[in-house]
Design a protein around this motif. Structure first.
Motif, PDB file in Angstrom:
ATOM      1  N   SER A   1      50.328  50.884 -26.673  1.00 17.30           N
ATOM      2  CA  SER A   1      50.900  51.910 -27.587  1.00 17.30           C
ATOM      3  C   SER A   1      51.939  52.918 -26.683  1.00 17.30           C
ATOM      4  O   SER A   1      51.823  52.786 -25.871  1.00 17.30           O
ATOM      5  CB  SER A   1      50.088  52.570 -28.600  1.00 17.30           C
ATOM      6  N   LYS A   2      53.019  53.221 -27.531  1.00 20.82           N
ATOM      7  CA  LYS A   2      54.046  54.311 -26.775  1.00 20.82           C
ATOM      8  C   LYS A   2      53.110  55.367 -26.183  1.00 20.82           C
ATOM      9  O   LYS A   2      53.275  55.831 -25.192  1.00 20.82           O
ATOM     10  CB  LYS A   2      54.987  54.654 -27.775  1.00 20.82           C
ATOM     11  N   GLU A   3      52.169  56.023 -26.868  1.00 25.46           N
ATOM     12  CA  GLU A   3      51.437  56.860 -26.480  1.00 25.46           C
ATOM     13  C   GLU A   3      50.460  56.457 -25.372  1.00 25.46           C
ATOM     14  O   GLU A   3      50.450  57.814 -24.399  1.00 25.46           O
ATOM     15  CB  GLU A   3      50.500  57.287 -27.741  1.00 25.46           C
ATOM     16  N   GLN A   4      49.883  55.396 -25.230  1.00 27.64           N
ATOM     17  CA  GLN A   4      49.076  55.169 -23.939  1.00 27.64           C
ATOM     18  C   GLN A   4      50.151  54.939 -22.890  1.00 27.64           C
ATOM     19  O   GLN A   4      49.739  55.346 -21.799  1.00 27.64           O
ATOM     20  CB  GLN A   4      48.377  53.863 -24.340  1.00 27.64           C
ATOM     21  N   LEU A   5      51.193  54.344 -23.050  1.00 27.85           N
ATOM     22  CA  LEU A   5      52.417  54.169 -22.015  1.00 27.85           C
ATOM     23  C   LEU A   5      52.709  55.458 -21.391  1.00 27.85           C
ATOM     24  O   LEU A   5      53.165  55.833 -20.442  1.00 27.85           O
ATOM     25  CB  LEU A   5      53.425  53.232 -22.489  1.00 27.85           C
ATOM     26  N   LEU A   6      52.999  56.499 -22.299  1.00 28.40           N
ATOM     27  CA  LEU A   6      53.600  57.934 -22.037  1.00 28.40           C
ATOM     28  C   LEU A   6      52.387  58.467 -21.013  1.00 28.40           C
ATOM     29  O   LEU A   6      52.795  59.185 -20.259  1.00 28.40           O
ATOM     30  CB  LEU A   6      53.796  58.723 -23.224  1.00 28.40           C
ATOM     31  N   ALA A   7      51.174  58.190 -21.270  1.00 28.15           N
ATOM     32  CA  ALA A   7      50.053  58.625 -20.534  1.00 28.15           C
ATOM     33  C   ALA A   7      49.808  57.950 -19.322  1.00 28.15           C
ATOM     34  O   ALA A   7      48.987  58.569 -18.515  1.00 28.15           O
ATOM     35  CB  ALA A   7      48.477  58.847 -21.482  1.00 28.15           C
TER      36      ALA A   7
ATOM     37  N   ARG B   1      54.929  57.804 -14.825  1.00 23.59           N
ATOM     38  CA  ARG B   1      54.605  59.061 -14.947  1.00 23.59           C
ATOM     39  C   ARG B   1      56.007  59.862 -14.614  1.00 23.59           C
ATOM     40  O   ARG B   1      56.471  60.712 -15.084  1.00 23.59           O
ATOM     41  CB  ARG B   1      53.791  59.461 -13.741  1.00 23.59           C
ATOM     42  N   ASP B   2      56.889  59.021 -13.670  1.00 20.67           N
ATOM     43  CA  ASP B   2      58.383  59.469 -13.434  1.00 20.67           C
ATOM     44  C   ASP B   2      59.344  59.108 -14.566  1.00 20.67           C
ATOM     45  O   ASP B   2      60.388  59.553 -14.364  1.00 20.67           O
ATOM     46  CB  ASP B   2      58.625  59.092 -12.022  1.00 20.67           C
ATOM     47  N   LYS B   3      58.833  58.116 -15.398  1.00 22.41           N
ATOM     48  CA  LYS B   3      59.911  57.679 -16.370  1.00 22.41           C
ATOM     49  C   LYS B   3      59.534  58.020 -17.634  1.00 22.41           C
ATOM     50  O   LYS B   3      59.828  57.420 -18.654  1.00 22.41           O
ATOM     51  CB  LYS B   3      60.029  56.271 -16.168  1.00 22.41           C
ATOM     52  N   ARG B   4      58.651  59.130 -18.048  1.00 23.11           N
ATOM     53  CA  ARG B   4      58.336  59.460 -19.393  1.00 23.11           C
ATOM     54  C   ARG B   4      59.463  59.770 -20.372  1.00 23.11           C
ATOM     55  O   ARG B   4      59.420  59.226 -21.519  1.00 23.11           O
ATOM     56  CB  ARG B   4      57.174  60.705 -19.443  1.00 23.11           C
ATOM     57  N   ASP B   5      60.429  60.390 -20.013  1.00 24.93           N
ATOM     58  CA  ASP B   5      61.546  60.708 -20.905  1.00 24.93           C
ATOM     59  C   ASP B   5      62.226  59.097 -21.198  1.00 24.93           C
ATOM     60  O   ASP B   5      62.573  59.018 -22.330  1.00 24.93           O
ATOM     61  CB  ASP B   5      62.779  61.390 -20.324  1.00 24.93           C
ATOM     62  N   LEU B   6      62.537  58.129 -20.279  1.00 25.46           N
ATOM     63  CA  LEU B   6      62.979  57.049 -20.696  1.00 25.46           C
ATOM     64  C   LEU B   6      61.988  56.433 -21.668  1.00 25.46           C
ATOM     65  O   LEU B   6      62.565  55.591 -22.632  1.00 25.46           O
ATOM     66  CB  LEU B   6      63.157  56.112 -19.522  1.00 25.46           C
ATOM     67  N   VAL B   7      60.833  56.211 -21.212  1.00 26.88           N
ATOM     68  CA  VAL B   7      59.604  55.428 -22.159  1.00 26.88           C
ATOM     69  C   VAL B   7      59.781  56.140 -23.598  1.00 26.88           C
ATOM     70  O   VAL B   7      59.897  55.270 -24.481  1.00 26.88           O
ATOM     71  CB  VAL B   7      58.403  55.464 -21.595  1.00 26.88           C
ATOM     72  N   ASN B   8      59.843  57.455 -23.684  1.00 24.29           N
ATOM     73  CA  ASN B   8      59.992  58.135 -25.026  1.00 24.29           C
ATOM     74  C   ASN B   8      61.080  57.597 -25.760  1.00 24.29           C
ATOM     75  O   ASN B   8      60.967  57.596 -26.941  1.00 24.29           O
ATOM     76  CB  ASN B   8      59.704  59.595 -24.808  1.00 24.29           C
TER      77      ASN B   8
ATOM     78  N   ARG C   1      62.821  46.559 -20.249  1.00 25.58           N
ATOM     79  CA  ARG C   1      63.851  47.474 -21.056  1.00 25.58           C
ATOM     80  C   ARG C   1      64.159  48.868 -20.229  1.00 25.58           C
ATOM     81  O   ARG C   1      65.375  49.150 -20.303  1.00 25.58           O
ATOM     82  CB  ARG C   1      62.784  48.304 -22.000  1.00 25.58           C
ATOM     83  N   ILE C   2      63.520  49.276 -19.260  1.00 31.04           N
ATOM     84  CA  ILE C   2      63.835  50.319 -18.450  1.00 31.04           C
ATOM     85  C   ILE C   2      65.026  49.853 -17.582  1.00 31.04           C
ATOM     86  O   ILE C   2      65.949  50.573 -17.530  1.00 31.04           O
ATOM     87  CB  ILE C   2      62.778  51.025 -17.576  1.00 31.04           C
ATOM     88  N   GLU C   3      64.796  48.758 -16.754  1.00 33.50           N
ATOM     89  CA  GLU C   3      65.832  48.271 -15.996  1.00 33.50           C
ATOM     90  C   GLU C   3      67.145  47.864 -16.580  1.00 33.50           C
ATOM     91  O   GLU C   3      68.008  48.091 -16.336  1.00 33.50           O
ATOM     92  CB  GLU C   3      65.362  46.924 -15.485  1.00 33.50           C
ATOM     93  N   LYS C   4      66.944  47.442 -17.880  1.00 36.68           N
ATOM     94  CA  LYS C   4      68.162  46.980 -18.890  1.00 36.68           C
ATOM     95  C   LYS C   4      69.105  48.217 -18.906  1.00 36.68           C
ATOM     96  O   LYS C   4      70.207  48.311 -18.810  1.00 36.68           O
ATOM     97  CB  LYS C   4      67.850  46.401 -19.926  1.00 36.68           C
ATOM     98  N   TYR C   5      68.147  49.235 -19.238  1.00 37.96           N
ATOM     99  CA  TYR C   5      68.555  50.565 -19.634  1.00 37.96           C
ATOM    100  C   TYR C   5      69.435  51.159 -18.500  1.00 37.96           C
ATOM    101  O   TYR C   5      70.669  51.679 -18.508  1.00 37.96           O
ATOM    102  CB  TYR C   5      67.822  51.804 -20.163  1.00 37.96           C
TER     103      TYR C   5
END
Length: 68
Positions: A23-29, A34-41, A58-62
């Motif tokens: 889940s999004k919450e698990q990935l944020l934790a 850790r260094d990409k929390r804002d992007l993940v959120n 998704r992060i790389e595409k962004y």
């Protein structure tokens, strides 16, 4: 009846391993993001499940996107 194979022998076993989904919450934790929390959120939706690979894609595409 010696020529008969058991069901477990007849079906080839898949070598691909199913990727775990988080889940999004698990990935944020996760330490991994850790260094990409804002992007993940910002990039992920609440209530959906994602694989680690899909989040990284998704992060790389962004990051490769054009500035408007």
């Amino acid at each position: 009846m010696a020529g008969k194979k058991k069901d477990s022998e007849a079906a080839p076993q898949s070598t691909e391993r199913a990727e775990s989904k988080f889940s999004k919450e698990q990935l944020l934790a996760a330490k991994r993001f850790r260094d990409k929390r804002d992007l993940v959120n910002a990039l992920l939706n609440d209530g959906e499940l994602y694989t680690m690979k899909s989040v990284e894609e998704r992060i790389e595409k962004y990051k490769k996107g054009k500035v408007k």
